[in-house]
Scaffold this motif. Sequence first.
Motif, PDB file in Angstrom:
ATOM      1  N   MET A 137      36.033  52.163  35.390  1.00  0.00           N
ATOM      2  CA  MET A 137      36.890  51.633  36.622  1.00  0.00           C
ATOM      3  C   MET A 137      36.817  50.003  36.765  1.00  0.00           C
ATOM      4  SD  MET A 137      38.555  53.704  38.422  1.00  0.00           S
ATOM      5  CE  MET A 137      38.627  52.993  40.221  1.00  0.00           C
ATOM      6  N   LEU A 138      35.468  49.570  36.357  1.00  0.00           N
ATOM      7  CA  LEU A 138      35.506  48.194  36.659  1.00  0.00           C
ATOM      8  C   LEU A 138      36.269  47.415  35.403  1.00  0.00           C
ATOM      9  CD1 LEU A 138      31.548  47.617  37.057  1.00  0.00           C
ATOM     10  CD2 LEU A 138      33.506  46.617  38.617  1.00  0.00           C
ATOM     11  N   ASN A 139      36.490  48.039  34.360  1.00  0.00           N
ATOM     12  CA  ASN A 139      37.186  47.415  33.407  1.00  0.00           C
ATOM     13  C   ASN A 139      38.687  47.517  33.776  1.00  0.00           C
ATOM     14  OD1 ASN A 139      37.431  46.419  30.518  1.00  0.00           O
ATOM     15  ND2 ASN A 139      38.793  48.155  30.190  1.00  0.00           N
ATOM     16  N   ARG A 140      39.122  48.534  34.431  1.00  0.00           N
ATOM     17  CA  ARG A 140      40.353  48.749  34.747  1.00  0.00           C
ATOM     18  C   ARG A 140      40.896  47.816  35.929  1.00  0.00           C
ATOM     19  NH1 ARG A 140      43.133  53.735  33.468  1.00  0.00           N
ATOM     20  NH2 ARG A 140      45.030  52.902  34.360  1.00  0.00           N
ATOM     21  N   ILE A 141      40.075  47.323  36.791  1.00  0.00           N
ATOM     22  CA  ILE A 141      40.379  46.651  37.832  1.00  0.00           C
ATOM     23  C   ILE A 141      40.209  45.247  37.144  1.00  0.00           C
ATOM     24  CG2 ILE A 141      39.507  45.867  40.131  1.00  0.00           C
ATOM     25  CD1 ILE A 141      40.511  48.628  39.954  1.00  0.00           C
ATOM     26  N   ALA A 142      39.416  45.036  36.294  1.00  0.00           N
ATOM     27  CA  ALA A 142      39.312  43.539  35.666  1.00  0.00           C
ATOM     28  C   ALA A 142      40.536  43.254  35.143  1.00  0.00           C
ATOM     29  CB  ALA A 142      37.997  43.367  34.984  1.00  0.00           C
ATOM     30  N   VAL A 143      40.960  44.168  34.259  1.00  0.00           N
ATOM     31  CA  VAL A 143      42.322  43.962  33.315  1.00  0.00           C
ATOM     32  C   VAL A 143      43.288  43.762  34.225  1.00  0.00           C
ATOM     33  CG1 VAL A 143      43.878  45.200  32.120  1.00  0.00           C
ATOM     34  CG2 VAL A 143      41.583  45.470  31.413  1.00  0.00           C
ATOM     35  N   ILE A 144      43.540  44.565  35.695  1.00  0.00           N
ATOM     36  CA  ILE A 144      44.725  44.208  36.617  1.00  0.00           C
ATOM     37  C   ILE A 144      44.472  42.764  37.123  1.00  0.00           C
ATOM     38  CG2 ILE A 144      45.395  44.813  38.892  1.00  0.00           C
ATOM     39  CD1 ILE A 144      44.796  47.918  38.030  1.00  0.00           C
ATOM     40  N   LEU A 145      43.316  42.516  37.677  1.00  0.00           N
ATOM     41  CA  LEU A 145      42.986  41.244  38.233  1.00  0.00           C
ATOM     42  C   LEU A 145      43.339  40.102  37.322  1.00  0.00           C
ATOM     43  CD1 LEU A 145      39.836  41.962  40.299  1.00  0.00           C
ATOM     44  CD2 LEU A 145      42.297  41.906  41.235  1.00  0.00           C
ATOM     45  N   ALA A 146      43.073  40.232  35.958  1.00  0.00           N
ATOM     46  CA  ALA A 146      43.242  39.293  34.865  1.00  0.00           C
ATOM     47  C   ALA A 146      44.977  38.660  34.864  1.00  0.00           C
ATOM     48  CB  ALA A 146      42.860  39.332  33.784  1.00  0.00           C
ATOM     49  N   GLN A 147      45.882  39.715  35.375  1.00  0.00           N
ATOM     50  CA  GLN A 147      47.288  39.422  35.041  1.00  0.00           C
ATOM     51  C   GLN A 147      47.506  38.142  35.816  1.00  0.00           C
ATOM     52  OE1 GLN A 147      49.618  43.009  35.916  1.00  0.00           O
ATOM     53  NE2 GLN A 147      48.126  44.444  35.184  1.00  0.00           N
ATOM     54  N   PRO A 148      48.363  37.508  35.269  1.00  0.00           N
ATOM     55  CA  PRO A 148      48.565  35.822  35.680  1.00  0.00           C
ATOM     56  C   PRO A 148      49.081  36.177  37.233  1.00  0.00           C
ATOM     57  CG  PRO A 148      49.395  36.117  33.494  1.00  0.00           C
ATOM     58  CD  PRO A 148      48.872  37.269  33.688  1.00  0.00           C
ATOM     59  N   GLY A 149      50.192  37.036  37.440  1.00  0.00           N
ATOM     60  CA  GLY A 149      50.706  37.056  38.654  1.00  0.00           C
ATOM     61  C   GLY A 149      50.171  37.407  39.856  1.00  0.00           C
ATOM     62  N   LEU A 150      48.745  38.157  39.580  1.00  0.00           N
ATOM     63  CA  LEU A 150      47.978  38.458  40.546  1.00  0.00           C
ATOM     64  C   LEU A 150      46.848  37.361  41.028  1.00  0.00           C
ATOM     65  CD1 LEU A 150      47.792  42.193  39.240  1.00  0.00           C
ATOM     66  CD2 LEU A 150      49.601  41.293  40.870  1.00  0.00           C
ATOM     67  N   ALA A 151      46.833  36.327  40.713  1.00  0.00           N
ATOM     68  CA  ALA A 151      45.927  35.521  40.961  1.00  0.00           C
ATOM     69  C   ALA A 151      45.451  35.251  42.524  1.00  0.00           C
ATOM     70  CB  ALA A 151      46.301  34.119  40.463  1.00  0.00           C
ATOM     71  N   GLY A 152      46.528  35.476  43.294  1.00  0.00           N
ATOM     72  CA  GLY A 152      46.404  35.321  44.786  1.00  0.00           C
ATOM     73  C   GLY A 152      45.813  36.651  45.303  1.00  0.00           C
ATOM     74  N   TRP A 153      45.667  37.752  44.512  1.00  0.00           N
ATOM     75  CA  TRP A 153      45.093  38.912  45.344  1.00  0.00           C
ATOM     76  C   TRP A 153      43.767  38.869  45.998  1.00  0.00           C
ATOM     77  CZ3 TRP A 153      45.571  44.469  42.738  1.00  0.00           C
ATOM     78  CH2 TRP A 153      47.119  44.693  42.704  1.00  0.00           C
ATOM     79  N   PRO A 154      43.434  39.457  47.059  1.00  0.00           N
ATOM     80  CA  PRO A 154      42.144  39.504  47.634  1.00  0.00           C
ATOM     81  C   PRO A 154      41.000  40.139  46.723  1.00  0.00           C
ATOM     82  CG  PRO A 154      43.401  41.264  48.455  1.00  0.00           C
ATOM     83  CD  PRO A 154      44.224  40.284  47.554  1.00  0.00           C
ATOM     84  N   PRO A 155      39.874  40.201  47.155  1.00  0.00           N
ATOM     85  CA  PRO A 155      38.829  40.852  46.335  1.00  0.00           C
ATOM     86  C   PRO A 155      39.164  42.397  46.360  1.00  0.00           C
ATOM     87  CG  PRO A 155      37.910  39.232  47.911  1.00  0.00           C
ATOM     88  CD  PRO A 155      39.157  39.457  48.341  1.00  0.00           C
ATOM     89  N   VAL A 156      38.480  43.004  45.381  1.00  0.00           N
ATOM     90  CA  VAL A 156      38.817  44.520  45.155  1.00  0.00           C
ATOM     91  C   VAL A 156      37.511  45.183  45.192  1.00  0.00           C
ATOM     92  CG1 VAL A 156      39.509  46.287  43.669  1.00  0.00           C
ATOM     93  CG2 VAL A 156      40.793  44.361  43.679  1.00  0.00           C
ATOM     94  N   HIS A 157      37.199  46.140  46.098  1.00  0.00           N
ATOM     95  CA  HIS A 157      35.908  47.004  46.161  1.00  0.00           C
ATOM     96  C   HIS A 157      36.044  47.826  45.201  1.00  0.00           C
ATOM     97  CE1 HIS A 157      34.575  45.612  50.758  1.00  0.00           C
ATOM     98  NE2 HIS A 157      35.485  44.781  50.082  1.00  0.00           N
ATOM     99  N   VAL A 158      35.004  48.174  44.496  1.00  0.00           N
ATOM    100  CA  VAL A 158      34.711  49.350  43.525  1.00  0.00           C
ATOM    101  C   VAL A 158      33.548  49.986  43.703  1.00  0.00           C
ATOM    102  CG1 VAL A 158      34.716  49.880  41.123  1.00  0.00           C
ATOM    103  CG2 VAL A 158      35.975  47.586  41.799  1.00  0.00           C
ATOM    104  N   ASN A 159      33.568  51.179  43.891  1.00  0.00           N
ATOM    105  CA  ASN A 159      32.420  52.075  44.082  1.00  0.00           C
ATOM    106  C   ASN A 159      31.585  52.299  43.071  1.00  0.00           C
ATOM    107  OD1 ASN A 159      32.991  53.465  47.045  1.00  0.00           O
ATOM    108  ND2 ASN A 159      34.843  53.593  45.854  1.00  0.00           N
ATOM    109  N   CYS A 160      30.258  52.419  43.022  1.00  0.00           N
ATOM    110  CA  CYS A 160      29.293  52.193  42.184  1.00  0.00           C
ATOM    111  C   CYS A 160      28.242  53.309  42.502  1.00  0.00           C
ATOM    112  CB  CYS A 160      28.338  50.913  42.300  1.00  0.00           C
ATOM    113  SG  CYS A 160      27.089  50.600  40.929  1.00  0.00           S
TER     114      CYS A 160
END
Length: 434
Positions: A241-264
């Motif tokens: 899940m962390l990898n999936r979220i990191a891949v999404i956040l790394a997209q250039p168009g999503l630089a302004g997204w707020p922090p993402v909570h991931v359950n552990c």
Amino acid sequence: DALTGLPNRRYLLERLGAEWTRHRDAGQQLVVMFLDLDRFKVVNDSLGHHFGDQLLVSAATRLRDCLADKCMLARLGGDEFAILSAEASVEDAIELAERILSAFDVPFSIGDHVVFSSCSIGIVSADDDFHGEPADLLRDADTAMYRAKNGGRDSYVVFNQELRRQVSDQMQQEGSLRAALKKDDELVPFFQPIVCTATGRLTALEALIRWRQPDGRVLTPGEFLPAMEGLRVMGRLDLYMLNRIAVILAQPGLAGWPPVHVNCSSYSMTREDFADDVFALLQQHGVAPSRICLELTEGALIAEPEIARRTMQRLADNGVSVVLDDFGTGFSSLSYVHEYRFSGLKVDKSFTFGLSSNPRTRAIVRAIVRMAESLDLRVVAEGVEDAMTLAALREIGAGQAQGYYIAKPMPLAALVEALDSGKATQWVAPSEKM
């Protein structure tokens, strides 16, 4: 056994085989108990292996003192013991388990130290419904012991047909989950917005896993994760899940997204190298640690509290924030807030239901908010399902909220579409006082 002088695993299995034959041929009752010391690794790590060995010897002596003449105590290895009891019923075993738990209430005096060490116990009986091999009894008792440990320790669990069915279902589901982790289309993140209660602006997102089944069903976390808790596969799922979220956040168009909570999960928090894996994953995708927030429940801290404390310290020191989820539902939430490096609390939805109409609930949530403010912790209220609850949270001063009234969890495409329409600026109507 060289350390305790007790029979070892090999001798126990030989004796178990002989007693099993008597049980099968003559209908003799047979009970096996599996015991594991709670938090023994903490003692070993903090005081040393020599001290741990002394604790094991003292524990063996105390266990032996609890037994009747027809019981055999063996040390299986590490901090694991087993009791074989012929001509005994489940009721006898329960009475013995309660006697053992009471005996372990008394602290151990070893050298200059006084140590409290409880134990978890699993019980299984060779009844008419059992059709396995003698060693399977030990396996089933071990399974029951882990249920006792996962249920909070210092207790016992009796293995029965329902537990056997649950174990079988769990094994099948675990296999399916492991297979799903090797694909890209079965386990997907959905996102639920977290907003500022006063302004309605988007402040964060929570990533919630969904498992797409071959028959078209989509399982929510509550439908499959509880059965997986504590298993090794949970560590793989956390990193997936962390990898999936990191891949999404790394997209250039999503630089302004707020922090993402991931359950552990609790499994990850018992791994000394979990923080290293998180940092390596974020670095690989070029994602700043501040863009990730891990959510932990109290259960994630129980198994190995010292490892969890060190892991959280490293995460916090390197910019990854950690939030205590389901706050208010556990037995020791206040002590955890005091001892661990949390950056925020999520008030459990059981407190938000009825918040607008129940003065006692409102008083509890207000107290949580004031405490969090004094500790410089942010507060997120879960389970907001109507406008009155959101208004009550605004009045109380809870800073952030999430729930179906604000938005249901949605796939990535729907979230991007919503954000493109201006939802980041204002997801819900702001307070009239603003």
